[in-house]
Motif scaffolding. Structure first.
Motif, PDB file in Angstrom:
ATOM      1  N   LEU A  66       0.819  -1.216   0.000  1.00 15.08           N
ATOM      2  CA  LEU A  66       0.000   0.000   0.000  1.00 15.08           C
ATOM      3  C   LEU A  66       0.854   1.268   0.000  1.00 15.08           C
ATOM      4  O   LEU A  66       0.333   2.372   0.055  1.00 15.08           O
ATOM      5  CB  LEU A  66      -0.946   0.002   1.197  1.00 15.08           C
ATOM      6  CG  LEU A  66      -2.029  -1.080   1.179  1.00 15.08           C
ATOM      7  CD1 LEU A  66      -2.758  -1.125   2.525  1.00 15.08           C
ATOM      8  CD2 LEU A  66      -3.012  -0.842   0.037  1.00 15.08           C
ATOM      9  N   GLY A  67       2.180   1.094  -0.050  1.00 10.65           N
ATOM     10  CA  GLY A  67       3.073   2.243  -0.091  1.00 10.65           C
ATOM     11  C   GLY A  67       3.510   2.747   1.265  1.00 10.65           C
ATOM     12  O   GLY A  67       4.105   3.812   1.385  1.00 10.65           O
ATOM     13  N   GLY A  68       3.220   1.957   2.300  1.00  9.80           N
ATOM     14  CA  GLY A  68       3.575   2.372   3.655  1.00  9.80           C
ATOM     15  C   GLY A  68       4.888   1.781   4.119  1.00  9.80           C
ATOM     16  O   GLY A  68       5.585   1.073   3.383  1.00  9.80           O
ATOM     17  N   HIS A  69       5.211   2.082   5.354  1.00  8.20           N
ATOM     18  CA  HIS A  69       6.445   1.629   5.989  1.00  8.20           C
ATOM     19  C   HIS A  69       6.071   0.850   7.243  1.00  8.20           C
ATOM     20  O   HIS A  69       5.454   1.415   8.149  1.00  8.20           O
ATOM     21  CB  HIS A  69       7.308   2.849   6.351  1.00  8.20           C
ATOM     22  CG  HIS A  69       8.653   2.493   6.867  1.00  8.20           C
ATOM     23  ND1 HIS A  69       8.889   2.254   8.201  1.00  8.20           N
ATOM     24  CD2 HIS A  69       9.835   2.312   6.238  1.00  8.20           C
ATOM     25  CE1 HIS A  69      10.159   1.963   8.372  1.00  8.20           C
ATOM     26  NE2 HIS A  69      10.760   1.995   7.190  1.00  8.20           N
ATOM     27  N   PRO A  70       6.431  -0.441   7.313  1.00 10.12           N
ATOM     28  CA  PRO A  70       6.075  -1.230   8.491  1.00 10.12           C
ATOM     29  C   PRO A  70       6.741  -0.701   9.757  1.00 10.12           C
ATOM     30  O   PRO A  70       7.891  -0.268   9.738  1.00 10.12           O
ATOM     31  CB  PRO A  70       6.590  -2.633   8.163  1.00 10.12           C
ATOM     32  CG  PRO A  70       6.769  -2.659   6.688  1.00 10.12           C
ATOM     33  CD  PRO A  70       7.094  -1.248   6.288  1.00 10.12           C
ATOM     34  N   THR A  71       5.995  -0.740  10.811  1.00 14.20           N
ATOM     35  CA  THR A  71       6.458  -0.250  12.104  1.00 14.20           C
ATOM     36  C   THR A  71       7.574  -1.122  12.675  1.00 14.20           C
ATOM     37  O   THR A  71       7.664  -2.309  12.358  1.00 14.20           O
ATOM     38  CB  THR A  71       5.293  -0.199  13.106  1.00 14.20           C
ATOM     39  OG1 THR A  71       5.750   0.326  14.346  1.00 14.20           O
ATOM     40  CG2 THR A  71       4.697  -1.574  13.358  1.00 14.20           C
ATOM     41  N   LEU A  72       8.370  -0.521  13.517  1.00 17.40           N
ATOM     42  CA  LEU A  72       9.379  -1.248  14.294  1.00 17.40           C
ATOM     43  C   LEU A  72       8.972  -1.354  15.760  1.00 17.40           C
ATOM     44  O   LEU A  72       9.694  -1.937  16.569  1.00 17.40           O
ATOM     45  CB  LEU A  72      10.736  -0.539  14.203  1.00 17.40           C
ATOM     46  CG  LEU A  72      11.416  -0.607  12.846  1.00 17.40           C
ATOM     47  CD1 LEU A  72      12.637   0.301  12.807  1.00 17.40           C
ATOM     48  CD2 LEU A  72      11.806  -2.032  12.507  1.00 17.40           C
ATOM     49  N   ARG A  73       7.829  -0.779  16.079  1.00 18.64           N
ATOM     50  CA  ARG A  73       7.366  -0.803  17.468  1.00 18.64           C
ATOM     51  C   ARG A  73       6.697  -2.131  17.800  1.00 18.64           C
ATOM     52  O   ARG A  73       6.216  -2.845  16.932  1.00 18.64           O
ATOM     53  CB  ARG A  73       6.387   0.346  17.724  1.00 18.64           C
ATOM     54  CG  ARG A  73       7.054   1.713  17.656  1.00 18.64           C
ATOM     55  CD  ARG A  73       6.109   2.834  18.057  1.00 18.64           C
ATOM     56  NE  ARG A  73       4.890   2.874  17.268  1.00 18.64           N
ATOM     57  CZ  ARG A  73       4.736   3.542  16.129  1.00 18.64           C
ATOM     58  NH1 ARG A  73       5.731   4.236  15.636  1.00 18.64           N
ATOM     59  NH2 ARG A  73       3.585   3.531  15.482  1.00 18.64           N
ATOM     60  N   VAL A  74       6.666  -2.432  19.091  1.00 14.02           N
ATOM     61  CA  VAL A  74       5.989  -3.618  19.608  1.00 14.02           C
ATOM     62  C   VAL A  74       5.089  -3.159  20.744  1.00 14.02           C
ATOM     63  O   VAL A  74       5.525  -2.407  21.623  1.00 14.02           O
ATOM     64  CB  VAL A  74       7.012  -4.654  20.136  1.00 14.02           C
ATOM     65  CG1 VAL A  74       6.307  -5.858  20.731  1.00 14.02           C
ATOM     66  CG2 VAL A  74       7.961  -5.076  19.027  1.00 14.02           C
ATOM     67  N   SER A  75       3.838  -3.599  20.717  1.00 12.80           N
ATOM     68  CA  SER A  75       2.930  -3.262  21.816  1.00 12.80           C
ATOM     69  C   SER A  75       3.489  -3.818  23.116  1.00 12.80           C
ATOM     70  O   SER A  75       4.037  -4.931  23.139  1.00 12.80           O
ATOM     71  CB  SER A  75       1.545  -3.863  21.575  1.00 12.80           C
ATOM     72  OG  SER A  75       0.970  -3.344  20.408  1.00 12.80           O
ATOM     73  N   PRO A  76       3.329  -3.075  24.208  1.00 12.73           N
ATOM     74  CA  PRO A  76       3.822  -3.576  25.502  1.00 12.73           C
ATOM     75  C   PRO A  76       3.163  -4.903  25.881  1.00 12.73           C
ATOM     76  O   PRO A  76       1.985  -5.118  25.617  1.00 12.73           O
ATOM     77  CB  PRO A  76       3.417  -2.482  26.488  1.00 12.73           C
ATOM     78  CG  PRO A  76       3.127  -1.277  25.663  1.00 12.73           C
ATOM     79  CD  PRO A  76       2.698  -1.772  24.319  1.00 12.73           C
ATOM     80  N   VAL A  77       3.939  -5.763  26.486  1.00 11.49           N
ATOM     81  CA  VAL A  77       3.434  -7.033  26.987  1.00 11.49           C
ATOM     82  C   VAL A  77       3.511  -6.964  28.507  1.00 11.49           C
ATOM     83  O   VAL A  77       4.606  -6.942  29.060  1.00 11.49           O
ATOM     84  CB  VAL A  77       4.261  -8.231  26.466  1.00 11.49           C
ATOM     85  CG1 VAL A  77       3.696  -9.535  26.997  1.00 11.49           C
ATOM     86  CG2 VAL A  77       4.324  -8.212  24.951  1.00 11.49           C
ATOM     87  N   PRO A  78       2.363  -6.906  29.165  1.00 12.16           N
ATOM     88  CA  PRO A  78       2.406  -6.791  30.625  1.00 12.16           C
ATOM     89  C   PRO A  78       2.901  -8.075  31.277  1.00 12.16           C
ATOM     90  O   PRO A  78       2.612  -9.172  30.800  1.00 12.16           O
ATOM     91  CB  PRO A  78       0.944  -6.531  30.996  1.00 12.16           C
ATOM     92  CG  PRO A  78       0.148  -7.078  29.868  1.00 12.16           C
ATOM     93  CD  PRO A  78       1.008  -6.957  28.642  1.00 12.16           C
ATOM     94  N   GLU A  79       3.662  -7.928  32.327  1.00 13.63           N
ATOM     95  CA  GLU A  79       4.107  -9.082  33.116  1.00 13.63           C
ATOM     96  C   GLU A  79       3.241  -9.110  34.361  1.00 13.63           C
ATOM     97  O   GLU A  79       3.399  -8.280  35.249  1.00 13.63           O
ATOM     98  CB  GLU A  79       5.581  -8.957  33.471  1.00 13.63           C
ATOM     99  CG  GLU A  79       6.072  -9.965  34.499  1.00 13.63           C
ATOM    100  CD  GLU A  79       5.851 -11.416  34.113  1.00 13.63           C
ATOM    101  OE1 GLU A  79       4.821 -11.995  34.532  1.00 13.63           O
ATOM    102  OE2 GLU A  79       6.688 -11.978  33.414  1.00 13.63           O
TER     103      GLU A  79
END
Length: 142
Positions: A66-79
């Motif tokens: 779609l012409g975008g740039h994939p994120t490098l972020r990761v949603s937080p994973v709660p412990e």
């Protein structure tokens, strides 16, 4: 990139972040399970981690298409520090329900992109099946 494509790319990037966090989450769960039913549950969590990777990869491919740039972020994973199987499964259910909601949000922005719509509908089906499976696993009445 059109305004609609930008919205779709943003949503897909949120999904990538969530799916990658699912890889971390499910790997952690697999490592923490103890008890007599460990083997099949660990196997299932590893399968979920692998599937999260595959989903993130598919969504990333769509982002670039779609012409975008994939994120490098990761949603937080709660412990939660709670590693009893039923507690982990409840966390998993919440996670899967949130993922399903994200995929459904994309459906509203598919427009006439049939390929995107079919991809997202297949993801909605898979996430729904995951939820159904976890609900069955949480049913301790049998």
């Amino acid at each position: 990139m059109t305004k609609e494509n930008k919205k779709v790319v943003d949503l897909l990037n949120e999904i990538i972040e969530m799916e990658i966090s699912g890889v971390v989450r499910y790997l952690h769960y697999a490592l923490m399970v103890k008890g007599p039913n460990r083997i099949p549950i660990v196997k299932w969590f590893h399968e979920q981690a692998n599937e999260g990777y595959q989903h993130a990869s598919m969504m990333g491919e769509k982002v670039t298409a779609l012409g975008g740039h994939p994120t490098l972020r990761v949603s937080p994973v709660p412990e939660t520090k709670t590693h009893k199987v039923l507690d982990i499964l409840k966390e998993s259910l919440e996670f899967e329900q949130a993922a399903l909601a994200k995929y459904k949000a994309v459906l509203k922005h598919c427009g006439d992109d049939v390929a995107l719509e079919e991809l997202i509908r297949s993801m909605v089906r898979m996430e729904t099946e995951h939820i159904e499976e976890v609900v069955k696993m949480l049913d301790t009445t049998h």
